[in-house]
Design an enzyme around this catalytic site. Structure first.
Site, PDB file in Angstrom:
ATOM      1  N   GLU A 187       0.793  -1.219   0.000  1.00 28.17           N
ATOM      2  CA  GLU A 187       0.000   0.000   0.000  1.00 28.17           C
ATOM      3  C   GLU A 187       0.833   1.281   0.000  1.00 28.17           C
ATOM      4  O   GLU A 187       0.418   2.290  -0.569  1.00 28.17           O
ATOM      5  CB  GLU A 187      -0.925   0.023   1.227  1.00 28.17           C
ATOM      6  CG  GLU A 187      -2.069  -0.969   1.189  1.00 28.17           C
ATOM      7  CD  GLU A 187      -3.176  -0.523   0.252  1.00 28.17           C
ATOM      8  OE1 GLU A 187      -3.067   0.577  -0.322  1.00 28.17           O
ATOM      9  OE2 GLU A 187      -4.146  -1.286   0.086  1.00 28.17           O
TER      10      GLU A 187
ATOM     11  N   SER B 213     -36.814 -25.914  49.539  1.00 25.26           N
ATOM     12  CA  SER B 213     -36.133 -26.607  50.641  1.00 25.26           C
ATOM     13  C   SER B 213     -34.632 -26.365  50.681  1.00 25.26           C
ATOM     14  O   SER B 213     -33.947 -26.927  51.539  1.00 25.26           O
ATOM     15  CB  SER B 213     -36.384 -28.117  50.528  1.00 25.26           C
ATOM     16  OG  SER B 213     -37.758 -28.410  50.681  1.00 25.26           O
TER      17      SER B 213
END
Length: 676
Positions: free
Chosen positions: A84, A337
């Site tokens: 690039e 419980s």
């Protein structure tokens, strides 16, 4: 002479014009208004090994993940710059030489052969979200690039590119692209993978591998060819689909994002592999169940308090309407419980009962409250161990009446729980689930029991602050509970040996909640099933629905169970007949300590005494009563056959203590003291 003077004048004029132009150029560049160069990145939630669990989108639904330059494969960086912007580290933002070359190539070939935009100019375009077609736009990018180079370093500019480069759809930045297209972090990339990730930002939509694989392959090949890196072997095909980023622990992730809105990264204690297993288990748990039944699972290391897996529902979606989005680990529900072990543990510490103590499971009325067993039957006299193993309702209500509901609520709070009452003061029904608790609360309670009665706060984030641990129950009481609960047989059809996991199930009133909470020597697991809207699930029982999932969760944690802790020193392991007379059969506190003629009395220390600690212990003096005497501290025999009325107790630790004296005829007295 005149010619020399004219030459010098022209030279000076040119230099002045050049300097003036340079100054004007500098002013022009410096006047550039730059947008915020701090990239908004996705909030990330990570596992304990830094594995990505969840990433939240930024503006417009885009996915842009934070990335350090040092976390990128150097090969990719070298290839990107070579392809690039070869002179990236030498130019000042605009490469005029490359621009002239690109223009010349375009004139010779009649088409664009190479671009003249530098990486800095591309960053300018990405930050401004501007096009490149017009001369005005190109000039704006050049000005922007010069300004960026004056404000940022080359590494910072390169990092901006790696954050903003488009990769198709809502994917921005190298890291999001690498995870989405390749399923891996960009720390290690092959040349073919690097070439694909370099090519895509040039035309992210027309080169998307899932939609245009041929264009993606061609673009990758051009990158490799220009860089002279064409391999001798056949290249693998480009990926044909986007890989969805993980969405593990979605409820916890959303909670962390909400609770810490400024944090960009949350490093959790979760185990990514175990989290995936528990989410799959939750999905399997509701298969074949009635409509809208959900499930939640929490797994923690009770030695550290770190949560290893957190599942708020089987699916974080609208597959079940909005119910899948409800985090059932944090929803207030009736615990059924599952609170009974705490009731028994407090009663052990009060010296009211021992696991071998007989207790009467018979009809009883407290005011207008008449508790009933789940099956409606009564079993008469049985041991406390059997009462807890069978999960009977009447014995724990009797013990709660003796201990006091306020003490039960205080015990929950000492464990770090956040109990919620529907209104008014706590009553005896709290022992049977008449209080609002969360799955996370119950996991924390059982973690404390597994830790010898020391509260163990749950930790969700690594490096969190260590909280001060308080005592819920004594180590002896905690061991008794572990021993009893580990004796409960595994559910039918589960290939597990008894004694490996201490666990308790629970079913709330109306079959609205099915629970199973258990622990071995290392891990604690909590499972809940029910409907998030609180409507009943007919026929749902904790033992049938939740318990098998609990044991399967332990199997998915590790193939072998970590052994439970041995009994601590001073634990009284005895049968009913070998217990001190008052512990052989449970009587209410009023009956146990009612004053009768010649009953023993502690002349010293008096009730509520605050004594200074010393290395010699605490002296006691007993009046009346028949020798020999049995002296207990916090329910444990310390002087079993004392034949004098004065003695010294080996009490040296700071805190509260309960001293009880029982004479040869079973008459008793008790006082509470505090050592400072």
């Amino acid at each position: 002479m005149r010619r020399l003077s004219a030459f010098l004048f022209l030279t000076a004029a040119c230099l002045w014009l050049a300097a003036f132009g340079r100054d004007r150029f500098d002013l022009w560049v410096d006047a550039t208004v730059l947008p915020d160069v701090l990239s908004e990145v996705s909030v990330e939630v990570r596992a304990r090994d830094a594995t990505l669990l969840r990433a939240f989108a930024v503006e417009d639904g885009r996915l842009r993940l934070a990335l350090r330059l040092g976390a990128v494969d150097p090969t990719f960086i070298d290839m990107l710059i070579a392809y690039e912007d070869k002179r990236f580290f030498r130019h000042s933002g605009v490469d005029l030489r490359a621009g002239v070359r690109a223009a010349g190539q375009a004139l010779r070939h009649g088409r664009v052969v190479s671009g003249g935009s530098t990486l800095t100019m591309q960053v300018a375009r990405l930050l401004e979200n501007s096009g490149t077609g017009s001369m005005a736009g190109k000039l704006r990018q050049m000005r922007f690039a010069w300004a960026l180079e004056r404000k940022l370093t080359k590494r910072e500019i390169l990092t901006l590119y790696l954050h903003h480069a488009p990769y198709g759809g809502a994917i921005e930045g190298l890291r999001a692209a690498s995870l989405t297209w390749l399923g891996k972090e960009p720390a290690r990339l092959t040349e073919a993978q690097a070439a694909l990730l370099i090519a895509l930002p040039q035309a992210p939509e027309s080169r998307r591998p899932d939609r245009h694989p041929q264009a993606a392959r061609a673009a990758r090949a051009r990158v490799l060819a220009r860089l002279g890196r064409v391999p001798s072997y056949a290249l693998p095909d480009v990926p044909r689909r986007m890989i969805a980023l993980p969405r593990f622990a979605p409820h916890l992730s959303a909670r962390l994002r909400r609770d810490f809105p400024t944090a960009l990264r949350h490093d959790t204690t979760l185990d990514a592999t175990l989290q995936a297993r528990m989410q799959a288990l939750a999905r399997r748990a509701v298969m074949g169940q009635q409509a809208d039944v959900s499930a939640a699972i929490v797994v923690a290391d009770h030695q550290t308090g770190e949560v290893l897996a957190h599942v708020g529902s089987p699916a974080f979606s609208d597959a079940q309407g909005a119910l899948g989005f409800v985090d059932m680990t944090a929803a207030l529900r009736s615990p059924g419980s599952t609170l009974k072990p705490l009731v028994y543990g407090l009663a052990f510490d009060e010296g009211l009962v021992h696991p071998a103590t007989l207790i009467n499971d018979a009809p009883v009325v407290f005011g207008g409250y008449a508790p009933q067993n789940f099956d409606g039957a009564f079993r008469g006299m049985l041991t406390v161990r059997d009462a807890l193993t069978l999960s009977l309702n009447i014995p724990p209500v009797r013990l709660t009446h003796a201990v006091g509901p306020a003490r039960l609520m205080a015990g929950m709070r000492r464990a770090g729980l956040r109990p919620q009452l529907s209104g008014g003061a706590a009553g005896l029904a709290v022992a049977l689930g008449g209080v609002g608790l969360r799955l996370e609360d119950l996991v924390q309670l059982y973690a404390g029991i597994a830790q010898g009665g020391q509260a163990q706060p749950l930790q969700f984030l690594r490096g969190g602050q260590t909280q001060r641990r308080s005592t819920i129950i004594s180590p002896v009481a905690a061991w008794h509970l572990s021993h009893i609960l580990s004796g409960i047989a595994p559910p039918k059809g589960v290939a597990a040996q008894a004694g490996q996991v201490a666990y308790k199930t629970g079913t709330s009133y109306g079959h609205r909640d099915a629970w199973a909470i258990g622990f071995d020597g290392r891990h604690v697991v909590g499972v809940w099933l029910g409907r998030p809207d609180g409507t009943p699930v007919p026929g749902a029982f904790g033992g049938d629905l939740a318990a098998p999932i609990l044991f399967e969760a332990f199997d998915r944690i590790a193939p072998q169970r970590t052994p439970l802790s041995p009994p601590p020193a001073g634990t009284l392991i005895a049968g009913t007949a070998d217990l001190p007379l008052p512990l052989q059969e449970f009587r209410s506190r009023d009956a146990a300590f009612a004053a009768v003629p010649d009953s023993p009395k502690l002349a010293f220390p008096p009730e509520g005494a605050v004594l200074r600690r010393s290395g010699f212990g605490v002296p006691i003096r007993v009046d009346a009563g028949t020798l020999p005497l049995t002296v207990l501290v916090d329910g444990l025999p310390v002087l079993p056959r004392l034949r004098s009325r004065a003695a010294t107790l080996p009490l040296t630790d700071e805190g509260f203590a309960r001293i009880s004296v029982i004479d040869a005829k079973g008459r008793s007295t008790s006082v509470h003291i505090r050592l400072d």
